[in-house]
Design a protein around this motif. Structure first.
Motif, PDB file in Angstrom:
ATOM      1  N   UNK A  88      11.266  20.357 -53.663  1.00 15.34           N
ATOM      2  CA  UNK A  88      10.462  19.187 -53.344  1.00 15.34           C
ATOM      3  C   UNK A  88       9.026  19.415 -53.782  1.00 15.34           C
ATOM      4  N   UNK A  89       8.304  18.315 -53.937  1.00 12.68           N
ATOM      5  CA  UNK A  89       6.880  18.422 -54.224  1.00 12.68           C
ATOM      6  C   UNK A  89       6.221  19.287 -53.167  1.00 12.68           C
ATOM      7  N   UNK A  90       5.289  20.103 -53.579  1.00  9.54           N
ATOM      8  CA  UNK A  90       4.662  21.060 -52.672  1.00  9.54           C
ATOM      9  C   UNK A  90       4.163  20.376 -51.406  1.00  9.54           C
ATOM     10  N   UNK A  91       4.603  20.903 -50.259  1.00  4.70           N
ATOM     11  CA  UNK A  91       4.141  20.415 -48.967  1.00  4.70           C
ATOM     12  C   UNK A  91       4.767  19.109 -48.521  1.00  4.70           C
ATOM     13  N   UNK A  92       5.773  18.607 -49.272  1.00  4.91           N
ATOM     14  CA  UNK A  92       6.403  17.332 -48.909  1.00  4.91           C
ATOM     15  C   UNK A  92       7.920  17.486 -48.975  1.00  4.91           C
ATOM     16  N   UNK A  93       8.625  16.389 -48.689  1.00  5.38           N
ATOM     17  CA  UNK A  93      10.069  16.334 -48.906  1.00  5.38           C
ATOM     18  C   UNK A  93      10.413  15.325 -49.996  1.00  5.38           C
ATOM     19  N   UNK A  94       9.507  15.157 -50.968  1.00  2.00           N
ATOM     20  CA  UNK A  94       9.783  14.335 -52.148  1.00  2.00           C
ATOM     21  C   UNK A  94      10.730  15.119 -53.052  1.00  2.00           C
ATOM     22  N   UNK A  95      11.965  14.631 -53.208  1.00  2.00           N
ATOM     23  CA  UNK A  95      13.034  15.428 -53.800  1.00  2.00           C
ATOM     24  C   UNK A  95      12.931  15.517 -55.318  1.00  2.00           C
ATOM     25  N   UNK A 137      12.519  24.577 -51.068  1.00  2.00           N
ATOM     26  CA  UNK A 137      11.714  25.302 -52.052  1.00  2.00           C
ATOM     27  C   UNK A 137      10.642  24.371 -52.604  1.00  2.00           C
ATOM     28  N   UNK A 138       9.384  24.841 -52.665  1.00  2.00           N
ATOM     29  CA  UNK A 138       8.355  24.096 -53.382  1.00  2.00           C
ATOM     30  C   UNK A 138       8.701  24.079 -54.863  1.00  2.00           C
ATOM     31  N   UNK A 139       8.508  22.941 -55.508  1.00  2.00           N
ATOM     32  CA  UNK A 139       8.843  22.836 -56.917  1.00  2.00           C
ATOM     33  C   UNK A 139       7.983  23.758 -57.778  1.00  2.00           C
TER      34      UNK A 139
END
Length: 331
Positions: free
Chosen positions: A177-184, A281-283
């Motif tokens: 996901x985007x760092x610090x988010x749950x944007x997949x 995992x952070x992208x």
């Protein structure tokens, strides 16, 4: 946004089952998968070759079909019974999902459909049975692939793909996901109790990135690399050997004569108990794809097999992953 798995799906998926590829030189592709990879040839016809892993009792897990252009034809999953095929037909009809009942050699009732992000899929409830070769150790050649395990598909919309498949009962084991988010950016989903049967990653899609077979151990990966080199396919080692952060597997990626990509890997950990939560995992974390060693090449990140007559879409999320060329300062 993280998906919610449907605990009562409309039909029962059981595992990754088989993949069909169009190849431009059927004999050359047969030789590659038999001699360089180590799969078993079950049957040959004038226009198709059926292969399987040494452990498999199903007639095939890879079908090569003679074609004018190299394409990923279908990604196959098994359902539990014939009743699940009819249930899938009813569900797709009510949901507006394009689908068709077809006849496929050596398969039971088979349903083809296209998921909401354009992935060409196929469900079957049974296959002709053949003898397992898991104790025919004299036939363990190259990587000695045991069984098909999973697929990775590139899609322009990871969220839509993930919502659809978790709605059909798949569980997400890990995700980027985007760092610090749950944007997949990528989702690893399973139905058989290890980390994944079907993966979606962000990019121009729909395209099949790779299909994967398990091998007995790390030495099998190294031997497959040696065999590829000895048979003139050393430059077609696309990535590895290495170890993924996601799934924790040792891996080796190879490209066939038409540049379809196959992964050989040591098996994953279990993901069975319902209280287990997905690993995030952070992208931007390079360890997600490679715990040690250098990043993958540009072609590993950006090349994949197209499906027939599919419209490609630019990804909703835009990324610039660090490639091997960037890491080495090579242009």
């Amino acid at each position: 946004m993280l998906p919610t798995t449907n605990s009562q799906p409309p039909f029962a998926l059981t595992r990754a089952s088989h993949v069909s590829l169009a190849v431009t030189d059927l004999e050359a592709s047969r030789d590659f998968y038999r001699d360089v990879v180590g799969l078993v040839v079950t049957e040959e016809t004038e226009d198709a070759v059926y292969l399987r892993g040494l452990e498999e009792s199903s007639h095939h897990s890879l079908v090569l079909e003679r074609g004018a252009a190299a394409k990923a034809l279908r990604v196959g999953l098994r359902v539990r019974t014939y009743a699940d095929i009819t249930a899938a037909e009813k569900y797709f009809a009510s949901s507006g999902i394009e689908h068709e009942r077809v006849e496929r050699a050596h398969q039971g009732p088979t349903l083809q459909f296209t998921d909401p992000v354009g992935t060409r899929m196929e469900l079957t409830s049974s296959m002709d049975q053949v003898q397992r070769k898991m104790q025919n150790f004299d036939e363990f050649v190259s990587g000695a692939p045991q069984r098909i395990d999973h697929y990775q598909v590139v899609t322009h919309d990871v969220q839509t793909a993930t919502d659809f498949w978790t709605g059909l009962g798949m569980r997400m084991s890990e995700y980027t996901a985007s760092d610090g988010t749950d944007e997949l950016w990528g989702t690893w989903m399973e139905v058989k109790g290890n980390t994944h049967d079907l993966v979606f990653t962000n990019g121009v899609g729909p395209r099949l990135h790779h299909f994967a077979f398990t091998v007995p151990d790390a030495s099998s990966l190294l031997h497959a690399a040696d065999v590829a080199g000895a048979l003139g396919f050393g430059e077609e080692i696309d990535r590895g050997p290495g170890r993924h952060g996601i799934s924790n597997a040792l891996f080796l990626y190879l490209r066939d004569p038409d540049q379809h990509r196959i992964e050989l890997f040591t098996t994953h950990y279990q993901f069975i108990d319902l209280e287990e939560v997905p690993i995030r995992w952070d992208v931007s974390n390079p360890k997600r794809a490679q715990l040690w060693g250098m990043p993958a090449s540009r072609r590993w990140f950006f090349e994949a097999s197209e499906f027939p007559d599919s419209t490609l879409h630019e990804p909703l999320l835009h990324a610039n992953p660090q490639t091997l060329e960037q890491f080495l300062g090579v242009h």
